[in-house]
Design a protein around this motif. Structure first.
Motif, PDB file in Angstrom:
ATOM      1  N   LEU A  89      19.990 137.279  25.991  1.00 62.63           N
ATOM      2  CA  LEU A  89      21.971 136.772  27.111  1.00 62.63           C
ATOM      3  C   LEU A  89      23.110 138.153  26.207  1.00 62.63           C
ATOM      4  O   LEU A  89      23.331 138.244  27.303  1.00 62.63           O
ATOM      5  CB  LEU A  89      22.532 135.513  26.922  1.00 62.63           C
ATOM      6  N   ILE A  90      23.307 138.077  24.757  1.00 63.36           N
ATOM      7  CA  ILE A  90      24.104 139.213  24.278  1.00 63.36           C
ATOM      8  C   ILE A  90      23.774 140.930  25.035  1.00 63.36           C
ATOM      9  O   ILE A  90      24.358 141.738  25.261  1.00 63.36           O
ATOM     10  CB  ILE A  90      24.387 139.686  23.428  1.00 63.36           C
ATOM     11  N   GLN A  91      22.481 141.389  25.024  1.00 63.41           N
ATOM     12  CA  GLN A  91      22.166 142.416  24.942  1.00 63.41           C
ATOM     13  C   GLN A  91      21.925 142.843  26.212  1.00 63.41           C
ATOM     14  O   GLN A  91      21.871 143.563  27.059  1.00 63.41           O
ATOM     15  CB  GLN A  91      20.723 142.705  24.667  1.00 63.41           C
ATOM     16  N   SER A  92      21.601 141.469  27.222  1.00 67.83           N
ATOM     17  CA  SER A  92      21.602 142.054  29.038  1.00 67.83           C
ATOM     18  C   SER A  92      22.997 141.998  29.657  1.00 67.83           C
ATOM     19  O   SER A  92      22.973 142.769  31.266  1.00 67.83           O
ATOM     20  CB  SER A  92      21.184 141.024  30.156  1.00 67.83           C
ATOM     21  N   GLY A  93      24.274 141.862  28.537  1.00 67.06           N
ATOM     22  CA  GLY A  93      25.339 141.005  29.242  1.00 67.06           C
ATOM     23  C   GLY A  93      26.154 140.278  30.060  1.00 67.06           C
ATOM     24  O   GLY A  93      27.006 140.211  30.070  1.00 67.06           O
ATOM     25  N   GLY A 105      20.529 142.854  11.374  1.00 68.39           N
ATOM     26  CA  GLY A 105      19.571 142.455  12.161  1.00 68.39           C
ATOM     27  C   GLY A 105      18.622 142.256  12.987  1.00 68.39           C
ATOM     28  O   GLY A 105      17.575 143.161  13.637  1.00 68.39           O
ATOM     29  N   ASP A 106      18.769 141.461  13.704  1.00 69.71           N
ATOM     30  CA  ASP A 106      18.395 140.221  14.305  1.00 69.71           C
ATOM     31  C   ASP A 106      19.644 140.710  15.690  1.00 69.71           C
ATOM     32  O   ASP A 106      19.975 140.677  16.134  1.00 69.71           O
ATOM     33  CB  ASP A 106      18.135 139.026  14.240  1.00 69.71           C
ATOM     34  N   GLY A 107      17.829 140.917  16.730  1.00 70.38           N
ATOM     35  CA  GLY A 107      18.335 142.124  17.806  1.00 70.38           C
ATOM     36  C   GLY A 107      18.347 143.044  17.789  1.00 70.38           C
ATOM     37  O   GLY A 107      18.133 144.139  16.782  1.00 70.38           O
ATOM     38  N   ASP A 108      18.748 143.721  19.172  1.00 71.75           N
ATOM     39  CA  ASP A 108      18.469 145.362  19.162  1.00 71.75           C
ATOM     40  C   ASP A 108      19.642 146.206  19.134  1.00 71.75           C
ATOM     41  O   ASP A 108      21.474 145.937  19.678  1.00 71.75           O
ATOM     42  CB  ASP A 108      18.086 146.087  20.017  1.00 71.75           C
ATOM     43  N   ARG A 109      20.209 147.131  18.686  1.00 75.05           N
ATOM     44  CA  ARG A 109      20.996 147.157  17.774  1.00 75.05           C
ATOM     45  C   ARG A 109      21.720 148.537  18.734  1.00 75.05           C
ATOM     46  O   ARG A 109      23.287 148.800  18.819  1.00 75.05           O
ATOM     47  CB  ARG A 109      21.996 148.058  16.570  1.00 75.05           C
ATOM     48  N   VAL A 230      28.821 141.286  19.891  1.00 74.32           N
ATOM     49  CA  VAL A 230      29.392 141.923  21.144  1.00 74.32           C
ATOM     50  C   VAL A 230      28.372 142.278  21.996  1.00 74.32           C
ATOM     51  O   VAL A 230      28.382 142.962  21.389  1.00 74.32           O
ATOM     52  CB  VAL A 230      30.789 142.395  20.366  1.00 74.32           C
ATOM     53  N   SER A 231      28.134 142.027  22.922  1.00 72.39           N
ATOM     54  CA  SER A 231      27.602 142.357  23.852  1.00 72.39           C
ATOM     55  C   SER A 231      28.075 144.087  24.007  1.00 72.39           C
ATOM     56  O   SER A 231      29.527 144.243  24.736  1.00 72.39           O
ATOM     57  CB  SER A 231      27.242 142.137  25.402  1.00 72.39           C
TER      58      SER A 231
END
Length: 283
Positions: A89-93, A105-109, A230-231
């Motif tokens: 949800l963060i990555q999609s905004g 390290g978790d998620g796409d920087r 933060v997105s």
């Protein structure tokens, strides 16, 4: 006249620090505990983090809202059902922020931004839990690395930490219930688990009628640091990230994090002086 124009401009700028109401993701169980902890209070009213519903997750929400100086009506919570879902949800905004910290390290920087660390590398510690009749409870000379540990490969930080410690063996199973069953059946010797906020430090599993006891005066530092995220797609992103990082620096200097984590039981007062047996793995 000049003073009136200046004040109008200042009010306008202040009101536009954030482009829209901030959407904050939060696990549904954490939100329930947070609302019970807060009752009718604003976060500015919170000076003690002790309470029946207080834990690390709850105080992280309180600390974040304190840093942002947000009052009810300036933000809205969106319930999320899992850690991985929150990151998506963060990555999609879809959400601006996640109320709880995640492992670095978790998620796409490329699609989200980490704040400065809230829980620094080596601060997240756990106990070594064994059965009641284990000789490790009474003989401090026994080497913890000779124990057969049980964990879950999906718990990547726990798994990596145990592997890097070069313990005798680490076996994986899928659920907490299966871990309890295997420990009770003596198929493994130990687990790594957080210290409960009680006086005995005993972890009791009702479903399996199993009590596990911590090896005295020893704990393990789980590798990694934890951060709010933060997105990058959020219109509020620049203002949020700067505000949070400034607040983290202030709270670190004022020892507000330490106070919150001690009073919530995350930093267990009974074990805070226990030896970290893998300390050499951390700076």
């Amino acid at each position: 006249m000049i003073k009136i124009v200046f004040l109008t401009l200042l009010i306008s700028l202040t009101s536009k620090v954030y482009a829209k109401k901030i959407i904050i993701g939060v696990p549904h169980d954490v939100l329930n505990k947070f609302q019970s902890f807060m009752s009718s209070r604003e976060v500015s009213d919170i000076h003690s983090y002790r309470g029946k519903e207080s834990n690390r997750d709850v105080v992280e929400v309180v600390l974040l809202l304190k840093i942002l100086n947000l009052k009810k009506g300036q933000y809205t919570f969106l319930k999320v059902d899992s850690y991985n879902r929150a990151i998506k949800l963060i990555q999609s905004g879809r959400i601006d922020l996640y109320a709880n910290t995640i492992w670095y390290g978790d998620g796409d920087r490329k699609r989200m931004q980490y704040t400065l660390p809230v829980i620094r590398n080596g601060e997240f510690t756990a106990g070594i839990y064994v059965r009641e009749n284990s000789p490790y409870l009474t003989d401090p000379k026994l080497n913890i690395r000779n124990l057969k540990f049980l964990s879950n490969k999906a718990w990547t930080r726990d798994w990596k930490t145990l592997k890097n410690m070069k313990v005798r063996s680490v076996s994986s199973t899928t659920t907490w219930d299966s871990i309890m069953k295997m420990i009770k059946a003596k198929r493994s010797d130990a687990i790594m688990a957080s210290f409960p906020p009680n006086n005995t430090l005993i972890r009791y599993n009702k479903d399996n009628d199993l009590s596990l006891y911590p090896v005295p005066n020893k704990r393990i530092a789980i590798e990694g640091s934890r951060h709010w995220i933060v997105s990058m797609k959020s219109k509020n992103s620049p203002g949020l990230l700067g505000k949070i990082n400034s607040g983290i620096k202030k709270f670190r200097k004022d020892r507000e994090f330490f106070k919150a984590f001690i009073q919530s039981g995350f930093f267990n007062e009974r074990t805070i002086t226990w030896k970290i047996i893998n300390k050499k793995d951390h700076p």
